[in-house]
Write an enzyme that holds these catalytic residues in place. Structure first.
Site, PDB file in Angstrom:
ATOM      1  N   ARG A 174      12.359 -50.967  85.263  1.00  0.00           N
ATOM      2  CA  ARG A 174      12.739 -50.062  86.336  1.00  0.00           C
ATOM      3  C   ARG A 174      11.739 -50.249  87.470  1.00  0.00           C
ATOM      4  NH1 ARG A 174      12.904 -46.756  81.572  1.00  0.00           N
ATOM      5  NH2 ARG A 174      15.023 -46.025  81.057  1.00  0.00           N
ATOM      6  N   LYS A 198      10.404 -43.643  81.171  1.00  0.00           N
ATOM      7  CA  LYS A 198      10.820 -42.259  81.391  1.00  0.00           C
ATOM      8  C   LYS A 198      10.287 -41.372  80.271  1.00  0.00           C
ATOM      9  CE  LYS A 198      15.058 -42.885  84.088  1.00  0.00           C
ATOM     10  NZ  LYS A 198      16.509 -42.621  84.140  1.00  0.00           N
ATOM     11  N   HIS A 265      17.374 -52.529  90.707  1.00  0.00           N
ATOM     12  CA  HIS A 265      18.115 -52.178  89.495  1.00  0.00           C
ATOM     13  C   HIS A 265      19.164 -53.234  89.157  1.00  0.00           C
ATOM     14  CE1 HIS A 265      17.713 -48.817  86.810  1.00  0.00           C
ATOM     15  NE2 HIS A 265      19.008 -48.755  86.625  1.00  0.00           N
ATOM     16  N   ARG A 268      17.619 -55.505  86.784  1.00  0.00           N
ATOM     17  CA  ARG A 268      17.550 -54.896  85.448  1.00  0.00           C
ATOM     18  C   ARG A 268      18.904 -55.008  84.743  1.00  0.00           C
ATOM     19  NH1 ARG A 268      14.924 -50.899  82.234  1.00  0.00           N
ATOM     20  NH2 ARG A 268      16.226 -49.127  81.638  1.00  0.00           N
ATOM     21  N   HIS A 291      15.821 -47.320  76.738  1.00  0.00           N
ATOM     22  CA  HIS A 291      16.857 -46.291  76.711  1.00  0.00           C
ATOM     23  C   HIS A 291      16.631 -45.361  75.525  1.00  0.00           C
ATOM     24  CE1 HIS A 291      19.945 -48.874  79.138  1.00  0.00           C
ATOM     25  NE2 HIS A 291      19.103 -48.223  79.909  1.00  0.00           N
ATOM     26  N   TYR A 300      26.825 -52.074  78.647  1.00  0.00           N
ATOM     27  CA  TYR A 300      26.733 -53.507  78.896  1.00  0.00           C
ATOM     28  C   TYR A 300      27.723 -54.310  78.051  1.00  0.00           C
ATOM     29  CZ  TYR A 300      22.610 -52.408  81.559  1.00  0.00           C
ATOM     30  OH  TYR A 300      21.758 -51.886  82.500  1.00  0.00           O
TER      31      TYR A 300
END
Length: 327
Positions: A174, A198, A265, A268, A291, A300
Site C-alpha cells: 500500500r 493496517k 494501488h 498493488r 488482508h 482477484y
C-alpha cells in the site's frame, strides 16, 4: 472503518450537540484506540457530512438523540439520489462506509450511556457493487517500470523514483506502507521487507531482485543512511508522502501512450493478479497483501477468469471440436 465493539466502555465526554459528540468520538479514536491519522480523517469527513445533514433537518442544537432510523434512511436516500447541492451520487461502497462510521459513533455513545440504543443497527448496509480492480498486464507493467518517462532534476531523484516504482510492484505494498518504511525495515541481503500494515499489523514480504538493485542504488547515492531514517525522502529531506508517491506513478504512466490513469494501488492490484495467474494460492496472496479477511483477496479470482477461459479455449483438445452427425 469498523471499531471494536468489544472494547472497554469509555465515558463519553459531555456534549450538547451532535458536532460535540462527534468531536469527542474522534478524540477517542485518536487517543484511546490509537487509530491512524488517515482513519481519523476518514471518520471526520463522513461524520461531518452527516452532522451537517442532521443540523439541516433537526436544527443547530440537535444531538445524537434526535436521530432515529427514519432520519438515517432519509440521509442514505439523499446520498443515493444526489439532490442539490451534490454534483454526483455516491457508490454503494461509499454509502456503506459512511453508514459504518455513523454506526460506530452511535455504538460508542450507547456504550458511554448517552443513548439507549443504536438507530443505525436497524439499517442494512447497502450491498456493494462487484467492481473488479483495474490492473496492468505483465507487458504493461514492464513498460511502466522500465519506461523512460521520468525526467527528474538529478540522479538521486531518478534513482528514488525508480526504487519507489519497483518496490510498489515487487512487494504489493500500500502507498501508506511504502511511505512509512525506514531504511532498517529492508533486509536487502535476503530480499525481504518488514511492513507495518493496517491496524498496526506487521508482516514480512519478499522484495524482487530488480527492486533490490533499484533500492540499493538509491541508498548508495544517499550515502548509506542510518537504519532509523525514512527509506524514501522528498526534495526537502523529509519522509515522502502519499501524494508524492502518486505523482511519481502518474508521471511515469503519463509518458506511455494509451495508458489510462494509473495509481500506486494499480501496482498493488497488478502484483496480486500476476501472482494468481502464475499459480499462487489465495492464502499466500492474502498474507502478502496483509488482508485481514480472505474474502477481500478473493476478488482477484474474478480477474483471472477471462485469462483462464482463453487458456482453456486454446489448449483443451475438445474446446473447439464441433459436433458432426448424430450419436
Amino acid at each position: 472503518m469498523e471499531t471494536d465493539q468489544s472494547a472497554a466502555v469509555v465515558p463519553v465526554a459531555t456534549a450538547t450537540t451532535l458536532s460535540g459528540q462527534v468531536a469527542a468520538f474522534l478524540d477517542y479514536l485518536a487517543t484511546q484506540r490509537n487509530a491512524s491519522s488517515n482513519t481519523v480523517a476518514a471518520y471526520r469527513n463522513d461524520l461531518s457530512q452527516f452532522t451537517a445533514f442532521v443540523r439541516d433537518q433537526r436544527g443547530e442544537a440537535a444531538d445524537a438523540a434526535a436521530v432515529d432510523h427514519l432520519l438515517l434512511r432519509l440521509y442514505l436516500a439523499q446520498l443515493s439520489a444526489s439532490p442539490p447541492p451534490q454534483s454526483h451520487s455516491y457508490r454503494k461502497s461509499s454509502i456503506g462506509r459512511k453508514l459504518a462510521a455513523i454506526r460506530a459513533l452511535f455504538a460508542w455513545l450507547v456504550r458511554g450511556g448517552q443513548l439507549p440504543l443504536n438507530p443505525a443497527e436497524l439499517i442494512a448496509t447497502p450491498k456493494r457493487e462487484q467492481r473488479l480492480p483495474f490492473h496492468l498486464n505483465i507487458d504493461q507493467t514492464v513498460a511502466l517500470l522500465e519506461g523512460g518517462a521520468l525526467r527528474p532534476r538529478d540522479e538521486l531523484t531518478e534513482a528514488r523514483d525508480r526504487a519507489v516504482l519497483e518496490l510498489l510492484y515487487s512487494s504489493g505494498l500500500r502507498v501508506s506502507e511504502l511511505s512509512g518504511l525506514t531504511v532498517g525495515n529492508l533486509d536487502l541481503a535476503s530480499g525481504m521487507v518488514r511492513v507495518l500494515g493496517k491496524g498496526g499489523k506487521e508482516r514480512i514480504v519478499p522484495v524482487g531482485s530488480k527492486a533490490v538493485v533499484a533500492v540499493t542504488l538509491y541508498l548508495q547515492l544517499r550515502g548509506l543512511p542510518d537504519e532509523t531514517e525514512p527509506l524514501f525522502l522528498n526534495s526537502r529531506g523529509q519522509r515522502i508522502n502519499r501524494r508524492s508517491v502518486a505523482r511519481i506513478v502518474a508521471q511515469q504512466a503519463g509518458g506511455i501512450d494509451s495508458f489510462r490513469a494509473v495509481s500506486p494501488h494499480t501496482l498493488r492490484h497488478s502484483f496480486a493478479t500476476h501472482l494468481l495467474e502464475q499459480g499462487a494460492d489465495l492464502r499466500s496472496i492474502q498474507e502478502l497483501l496483509g488482508h485481514a479477511s480472505l474474502s477481500t483477496t478473493q476478488k482477484y479470482t474474478h480477474l483471472s477468469l477471462d485469462r483462464l477461459m482463453a487458456v482453456y479455449d486454446q489448449a483443451h483438445p475438445r474446446a473447439h471440436q464441433t459436433k458432426q452427425g448424430g450419436d
